[in-house]
Motif scaffolding. Structure first.
Motif, PDB file in Angstrom:
ATOM      1  N   PHE A  17      45.724  48.312  37.010  1.00  0.00           N
ATOM      2  CA  PHE A  17      45.870  47.515  38.226  1.00  0.00           C
ATOM      3  C   PHE A  17      46.100  48.478  39.396  1.00  0.00           C
ATOM      4  O   PHE A  17      47.010  49.301  39.367  1.00  0.00           O
ATOM      5  N   GLU A  18      45.272  48.327  40.436  1.00  0.00           N
ATOM      6  CA  GLU A  18      45.231  49.358  41.472  1.00  0.00           C
ATOM      7  C   GLU A  18      46.389  49.298  42.463  1.00  0.00           C
ATOM      8  O   GLU A  18      46.806  50.329  42.989  1.00  0.00           O
ATOM      9  N   GLY A  49      45.560  51.882  45.243  1.00  0.00           N
ATOM     10  CA  GLY A  49      44.833  50.671  45.638  1.00  0.00           C
ATOM     11  C   GLY A  49      44.451  50.627  47.105  1.00  0.00           C
ATOM     12  O   GLY A  49      44.798  51.500  47.898  1.00  0.00           O
ATOM     13  N   SER A  50      43.745  49.549  47.466  1.00  0.00           N
ATOM     14  CA  SER A  50      43.260  49.394  48.835  1.00  0.00           C
ATOM     15  C   SER A  50      44.205  48.530  49.673  1.00  0.00           C
ATOM     16  O   SER A  50      44.082  48.476  50.893  1.00  0.00           O
ATOM     17  N   LEU A  61      44.242  59.800  38.544  1.00  0.00           N
ATOM     18  CA  LEU A  61      44.970  58.535  38.427  1.00  0.00           C
ATOM     19  C   LEU A  61      43.971  57.396  38.544  1.00  0.00           C
ATOM     20  O   LEU A  61      43.198  57.330  39.506  1.00  0.00           O
ATOM     21  N   LEU A  62      44.000  56.484  37.580  1.00  0.00           N
ATOM     22  CA  LEU A  62      43.070  55.344  37.544  1.00  0.00           C
ATOM     23  C   LEU A  62      41.628  55.797  37.775  1.00  0.00           C
ATOM     24  O   LEU A  62      40.872  55.189  38.538  1.00  0.00           O
ATOM     25  N   ALA A 105      47.045  37.211  34.766  1.00  0.00           N
ATOM     26  CA  ALA A 105      47.176  36.126  35.747  1.00  0.00           C
ATOM     27  C   ALA A 105      48.038  36.515  36.942  1.00  0.00           C
ATOM     28  O   ALA A 105      47.877  35.966  38.033  1.00  0.00           O
ATOM     29  N   SER A 106      48.973  37.439  36.772  1.00  0.00           N
ATOM     30  CA  SER A 106      49.983  37.672  37.812  1.00  0.00           C
ATOM     31  C   SER A 106      49.829  38.980  38.570  1.00  0.00           C
ATOM     32  O   SER A 106      50.530  39.193  39.555  1.00  0.00           O
ATOM     33  N   ALA A 107      48.970  39.880  38.105  1.00  0.00           N
ATOM     34  CA  ALA A 107      48.875  41.181  38.782  1.00  0.00           C
ATOM     35  C   ALA A 107      48.402  40.994  40.218  1.00  0.00           C
ATOM     36  O   ALA A 107      47.612  40.105  40.517  1.00  0.00           O
ATOM     37  N   ARG A 108      48.910  41.836  41.072  1.00  0.00           N
ATOM     38  CA  ARG A 108      48.539  41.806  42.489  1.00  0.00           C
ATOM     39  C   ARG A 108      47.101  42.301  42.638  1.00  0.00           C
ATOM     40  O   ARG A 108      46.751  43.359  42.114  1.00  0.00           O
ATOM     41  N   ARG A 109      46.295  41.525  43.325  1.00  0.00           N
ATOM     42  CA  ARG A 109      44.898  41.927  43.543  1.00  0.00           C
ATOM     43  C   ARG A 109      44.515  41.530  44.959  1.00  0.00           C
ATOM     44  O   ARG A 109      45.030  40.526  45.470  1.00  0.00           O
ATOM     45  N   PRO A 110      43.601  42.272  45.578  1.00  0.00           N
ATOM     46  CA  PRO A 110      43.138  41.860  46.907  1.00  0.00           C
ATOM     47  C   PRO A 110      42.445  40.503  46.826  1.00  0.00           C
ATOM     48  O   PRO A 110      41.925  40.134  45.769  1.00  0.00           O
ATOM     49  N   VAL A 111      42.427  39.777  47.946  1.00  0.00           N
ATOM     50  CA  VAL A 111      41.747  38.481  47.983  1.00  0.00           C
ATOM     51  C   VAL A 111      40.292  38.677  47.571  1.00  0.00           C
ATOM     52  O   VAL A 111      39.637  39.616  47.995  1.00  0.00           O
TER      53      VAL A 111
END
Ligand code: FES
Ligand SMILES: [Fe+2]
Length: 389
Positions: free
Chosen positions: A25-26, A139-140, A47-48, A373-379
């Motif tokens: 997860f980024e 992440g972005s 990393l990733l 289901a819960s990981a933070r992701r960009p829209v």
């Protein structure tokens, strides 16, 4: 931004089903090396799946993509030629980039009037030193506050101190995290580890009850019931009686009495063990004065850096000295090396493919569902399929 998902396993896998990417997860902070490992020279890390150069100038840290956009050589072979400027110069033709923005400030072999200057950029990453570790945000999305994002044992260095080490595993990060949600391997695999050899068989066949933590940070997997031995028809007893197991259980196995423990009553610790996004476990002692945080950091699809972050509550100089001595003389070897190596050998041997999950896998199943289901992701960056049980 990197592609949304990196599922390259053939066919349906539990990870694909739950939307857990191969490269992690980024949008989280990750520890990447010990702070003490970064000296004057720039350092290459991965990393990733991203190659990144870390460098430090006058106590400020910088992280850029480890590739010069001119002709593609590694910036990590370059130098910080202008101390105080926060820049790094490429080793090939001297293109010099600002660490904070990634912008090209000078093309040394082209003269001060080079037209490319300020027109070229290298991707840059948020980076921070905290608790003896260097942290990156790959992440972005805009990075969260590191101190708030990590467990308090790491975040609050006024109340706690820590000693960390890491080992690289030749496996995907998801296999390592699957080792942590209480699947009863510990009672079997580690029963003969030097750390537990004098302790009685730890309870197994427990009832597992996964519960979400506040703020959707992870899960607590509560355990109840269980047994410490049984007869297996046609085979005999497990475990066989072993006279040398005279000690009381400690650490992860000491489930009994958590409700009445000092950790709970004096320090208000709610759970003896937790598993957090993006892939770490927090395991406390009943005393509430020590906990181990293990963090699975995806280096790339086939390598995972397993951090063991040992944390103690600050309780005066004498106690701190004793904790450090005990760690370096004993725990580092019996736990962080020998105990963890028992897991490492097995996890690295995993052959991906269909699984036949069973009652001990309640925690693993809950973790996979929760993480996907819960990981933070960009829209717009939602996993393709969350509709599957
Ligand atoms: S390749 Fe970096 S300056 Fe030419
Ligand atoms: Fe283990």
């Amino acid at each position: 931004m990197a592609p949304l998902d990196h599922y390259d396993e053939p066919g349906e896998t539990p990870y694909r089903r739950h939307g857990i990417p191969k490269l992690g997860f980024e949008n989280y902070w990750y520890p990447i090396i010990l702070n003490s490992e970064l000296g004057r020279k720039p350092k290459a890390v991965r990393l990733l799946g991203r190659d990144i150069v870390l460098f430090r100038d006058r106590n400020k840290l910088f992280a850029l993509e480890d590739r010069c956009p001119h002709r593609g050589v590694k910036l990590s072979l370059g130098h910080c030629s202008y101390p105080g400027s926060g820049t790094i110069s490429c080793p090939y033709h001297g293109w010099t980039f600002e660490g904070a923005s990634g912008r090209l400030l000078a093309a040394l072999m082209e003269g001060p009037d080079a037209a490319v200057v300020r027109k070229v950029e290298v991707p840059h990453y948020p980076v921070q030193a905290h608790a003896g570790l260097i942290w990156l945000w790959p992440g972005s999305m805009t990075p969260g506050n590191l101190v708030d994002e990590v467990p308090a044992w790491i975040g609050d260095q006024g109340s706690f101190f820590n000693i960390s080490m890491y080992t690289d595993y030749r496996c995907n990060w998801r296999w390592l995290v699957d080792n942590w949600p209480q699947d009863h391997h510990a009672q079997y695999v580690h029963r003969n580890s030097p750390e537990l050899i004098f302790q009685p068989q730890l309870p197994y066949a427990l009832n597992l009850d996964p519960q979400p933590l506040e703020g959707n940070k992870g899960l607590a997997i509560k355990r109840s019931g269980g047994m410490t031995g049984a007869d297996y028809p046609g085979l005999g007893r497990f475990p066989r009686p072993e006279w040398w197991r005279f000690m009381k259980p400690t650490g992860r196995g000491a489930t009994a009495g958590f409700e009445n423990s000092k950790a709970r009553k004096v320090y208000g610790i709610k759970n003896q063990s937790e598993i957090w996004l993006p892939g770490l476990t927090v395991v406390g002692r009943l005393s509430g004065e020590y906990c181990l945080i293990q963090w699975a950091v995806p280096i790339d699809g086939e390598t995972t850096r397993c951090f063991n972050i040992n944390n103690w509550r600050r309780m005066g100089r004498g106690r701190e000295w004793f904790a450090r001595a005990h760690y370096y003389l004993f725990r580092r070897w019996v736990h962080d090396r020998m105990f963890s190596d028992q897991d490492k050998a097995l996890i690295e041997s995993t052959v991906p493919g269909p699984e036949r999950l069973s009652r001990t896998d309640v925690g693993v199943i809950a973790w996979r569902k929760f993480a996907g289901a819960s990981a933070r992701r960009p829209v717009g960056d939602q996993p393709a399929r969350l509709d599957v049980a």
